[in-house]
Design a protein around this motif. Sequence first.
Motif, PDB file in Angstrom:
ATOM      1  N   HIS A   1       0.813  -1.213   0.000  1.00  0.00           N
ATOM      2  CA  HIS A   1       0.000   0.000   0.000  1.00  0.00           C
ATOM      3  C   HIS A   1       0.847   1.263   0.000  1.00  0.00           C
ATOM      4  O   HIS A   1       0.456   2.296  -0.555  1.00  0.00           O
ATOM      5  CB  HIS A   1      -0.914   0.002   1.237  1.00  0.00           C
ATOM      6  CG  HIS A   1      -1.798   1.203   1.337  1.00  0.00           C
ATOM      7  ND1 HIS A   1      -1.438   2.366   2.015  1.00  0.00           N
ATOM      8  CD2 HIS A   1      -3.027   1.442   0.834  1.00  0.00           C
ATOM      9  CE1 HIS A   1      -2.423   3.247   1.927  1.00  0.00           C
ATOM     10  NE2 HIS A   1      -3.398   2.707   1.219  1.00  0.00           N
ATOM     11  N   ASP A   2       2.021   1.181   0.601  1.00  0.00           N
ATOM     12  CA  ASP A   2       2.824   2.390   0.778  1.00  0.00           C
ATOM     13  C   ASP A   2       4.299   2.009   0.884  1.00  0.00           C
ATOM     14  O   ASP A   2       4.639   0.920   1.350  1.00  0.00           O
ATOM     15  CB  ASP A   2       2.381   3.108   2.063  1.00  0.00           C
ATOM     16  CG  ASP A   2       2.912   4.521   2.151  1.00  0.00           C
ATOM     17  OD1 ASP A   2       3.404   5.039   1.125  1.00  0.00           O
ATOM     18  OD2 ASP A   2       2.851   5.112   3.244  1.00  0.00           O
ATOM     19  N   VAL A   3       5.156   2.911   0.453  1.00  0.00           N
ATOM     20  CA  VAL A   3       6.605   2.756   0.578  1.00  0.00           C
ATOM     21  C   VAL A   3       7.114   3.877   1.459  1.00  0.00           C
ATOM     22  O   VAL A   3       6.787   5.050   1.237  1.00  0.00           O
ATOM     23  CB  VAL A   3       7.296   2.805  -0.799  1.00  0.00           C
ATOM     24  CG1 VAL A   3       8.811   2.720  -0.634  1.00  0.00           C
ATOM     25  CG2 VAL A   3       6.794   1.681  -1.696  1.00  0.00           C
ATOM     26  N   VAL A   4       7.895   3.517   2.463  1.00  0.00           N
ATOM     27  CA  VAL A   4       8.432   4.528   3.365  1.00  0.00           C
ATOM     28  C   VAL A   4       9.953   4.505   3.308  1.00  0.00           C
ATOM     29  O   VAL A   4      10.562   3.452   3.087  1.00  0.00           O
ATOM     30  CB  VAL A   4       7.964   4.293   4.820  1.00  0.00           C
ATOM     31  CG1 VAL A   4       6.464   4.462   4.925  1.00  0.00           C
ATOM     32  CG2 VAL A   4       8.375   2.922   5.321  1.00  0.00           C
ATOM     33  N   VAL A   5      10.553   5.664   3.479  1.00  0.00           N
ATOM     34  CA  VAL A   5      12.005   5.777   3.536  1.00  0.00           C
ATOM     35  C   VAL A   5      12.382   6.184   4.953  1.00  0.00           C
ATOM     36  O   VAL A   5      11.977   7.247   5.433  1.00  0.00           O
ATOM     37  CB  VAL A   5      12.535   6.807   2.516  1.00  0.00           C
ATOM     38  CG1 VAL A   5      14.052   6.924   2.641  1.00  0.00           C
ATOM     39  CG2 VAL A   5      12.144   6.403   1.100  1.00  0.00           C
TER      40      VAL A   5
END
Length: 246
Positions: A208-212
């Motif tokens: 659903h989402d990519v985080v750094v």
Amino acid sequence: MGSNLWSALIVDDEPPIRAELRYLLERDGRIGAVSEAGNGAEAVERLLSDRPDVLFLDIQMPGTSGIRLAETLKNLRHPPAVVFVTAFSEYAAEAFELDAVDYVLKPVEESRLVRALDKVSALMGVRRGEAAPVGKVRRLAVERNGQHAFIPVSDVCYIEARADYASAFCAGGAYLVSESISSLERRLAGDGFMRVHRSYLVNMDEIHDVVVERGGSMGLRFSCVEATVPVSRRRAAEVKGRLGLA
């Protein structure tokens, strides 16, 4: 002795353990010749002279460790299938990063060894170009609270390595899978799953989402469970490509 039988090499510094493993292997109809080595140097000699099909490898030995010996197998044109046999579960993730077929804990039970040989058989078929199953894997055999069940593969958000087993995480909770993450990676490649870290296999359709994170490390979040799965640095570019972020 039939030419279809596998030759095996047991590498362990303890003779009683080698003898017990030899006894169990020789009871299996798929195994032909069995040789032994008590340390890394002897193992290298046997590898070069006997060219075994399967290597049963201890991890903690005097001199060269089993992990280091497995790393050198990449230099062989036709490396053997590797099954780690050890008393230490903490090395499992590192072992499977080296594409080990299985990771069996001591003391070895015959039923557990048979399962490891079943996985070797599947790998041998793939190497012969036989084995890629037709169609997708529809269901996954799992266990929770002592109860066995089957869950749709499409319900799985991600899978995490647990020694020689794995945990499958779904919207309905976590399930135990009696299979290594490397074996699951091979079986589920056609179902949209990708190995993003030595300990994690993810359903790419559920991201659903990519985080750094701080420091530039990458994590993946899902639509079906509240979790963030890390992406290893060496897999980050491939993950971004699969997600259309490259």
